[in-house]
Design an enzyme around this catalytic site. Structure first.
Site, PDB file in Angstrom:
ATOM      1  N   ASP A 207       1.146  -1.173  -0.005  1.00  0.00           N
ATOM      2  CA  ASP A 207      -0.115   0.180   0.101  1.00  0.00           C
ATOM      3  C   ASP A 207       0.868   1.133  -0.092  1.00  0.00           C
ATOM      4  O   ASP A 207       2.323   1.193   0.275  1.00  0.00           O
ATOM      5  CB  ASP A 207      -0.874  -0.070   1.315  1.00  0.00           C
TER       6      ASP A 207
ATOM      7  N   ASP B  91      -0.384   4.899   0.832  1.00  0.00           N
ATOM      8  CA  ASP B  91      -0.573   5.890   1.928  1.00  0.00           C
ATOM      9  C   ASP B  91      -0.351   5.179   3.365  1.00  0.00           C
ATOM     10  O   ASP B  91      -0.931   4.266   3.647  1.00  0.00           O
ATOM     11  CB  ASP B  91      -2.094   6.482   1.813  1.00  0.00           C
TER      12      ASP B  91
ATOM     13  N   ASP C 219      -2.282  -0.546   5.939  1.00  0.00           N
ATOM     14  CA  ASP C 219      -2.313   0.083   7.152  1.00  0.00           C
ATOM     15  C   ASP C 219      -4.116  -0.159   7.555  1.00  0.00           C
ATOM     16  O   ASP C 219      -4.353   0.260   8.663  1.00  0.00           O
ATOM     17  CB  ASP C 219      -2.119   1.418   7.316  1.00  0.00           C
TER      18      ASP C 219
END
Lengths: 184, 184
Positions: free
Chosen positions: B11, B13, B138
């Site tokens: 990922d 961000d 996250d």
């Protein structure tokens, strides 16, 4: 958790958007010579034009507006609507190679297929990460590592490809995927 | 055909780009109040600020420059280089929700991680189409349908999440994925 519907990946250029025709149209605009898809069966436009024109037609893919103004392929919009009823439909399109097309492809989808929400749009390069039951694509190389069932969508440049199951248009696509009855 | 290396999804961000800190920085710029990640453990910035400020911080994600100017997370650049030696590394980042970030994320990667070529950048929404051995993310919701091994990358907002294997930083990530020895 288990997904409710099988995942179906659908390529964009030459499956949803008539990119090949857009190149022919821009070439005619710039050089005054009209080619048809039928004439170019088995070839790319770049295979038949003068060598000093090749850089110009390759530059189309990096030109603002090229991807944004492509016309939809016949039957693609209604076809995608119907497929969504039976499948978890993701658009899976190579994009980062031509950075300006990221925004243009997204706007094109907003215009022609707003029912494909942002969560179901995949802009990528390679496609072998895709875990899907089917992938509809005009490029055979996208099937080489694909574990699901390939569906080769006919385009002039893939006319000689014989390794994968082929559909010639959206009507055949829907028949193969068992959603035809709904539009009869 | 068989791929040479296992696929690893990463990922962007709050794993590669410190997006959470960017929100804190812009909030401080606009309201003169400084929050730290430590203070906000278990929460989003939106959970602690005045109600009439929430629309403003939500608008950051649609604001030109927000995604382009985020700082890389400590160790992410070198970590990605090392992971590439052992894994077929794909960046898998939600993007179409904030259309202007499509270009900005691509430019960010060109600046900080040009060694991740365009073929290995996936801009998407849902991530459950991903057929990978690992996914570093996250957001726990991205693991709910994931068939590989989830690696939850710590961020303030996921502090309370206990369902998935967690790494707190890039050093722990590399240790878990057995590439640490190369940087000692």
């Amino acid at each position: 958790m288990k997904l409710k519907k099988p995942i179906l990946g659908v390529d964009m250029d030459d499956v949803l958007a008539d990119s090949y025709q857009q190149s022919l149209d821009w070439y005619e605009r710039d050089f005054g010579i009209k080619y048809t898809k039928e004439e170019l069966e088995g070839q790319y436009l770049g295979d038949v034009i003068a060598e000093d024109q090749i850089d110009i037609i390759n530059s189309y893919f990096f030109t603002e507006g090229f991807f944004r103004t492509i016309k939809p392929i016949d039957g693609a919009i209604e076809g995608m609507r119907l497929l969504q009823e039976e499948y978890d439909v993701f658009i899976v399109t190579a994009a980062q190679q031509f950075p300006q097309c990221l925004t243009e492809k997204n706007e094109w989808l907003d215009e022609y297929m707003p029912f494909i929400d942002w969560q179901h749009r995949i802009f990528c390069g390679h496609k072998y990460f895709l875990d899907a039951k089917y992938l509809i694509d005009d490029h055979a190389y996208n099937f080489e590592y694909f574990k699901g069932s390939p569906i080769l969508f006919s385009a002039p440049h893939n006319a000689g490809e014989t390794r994968f199951f082929r559909v010639n248009n959206w009507e055949e696509t829907l028949t193969y995927l068992n959603v035809t009855s709904k539009i009869i």
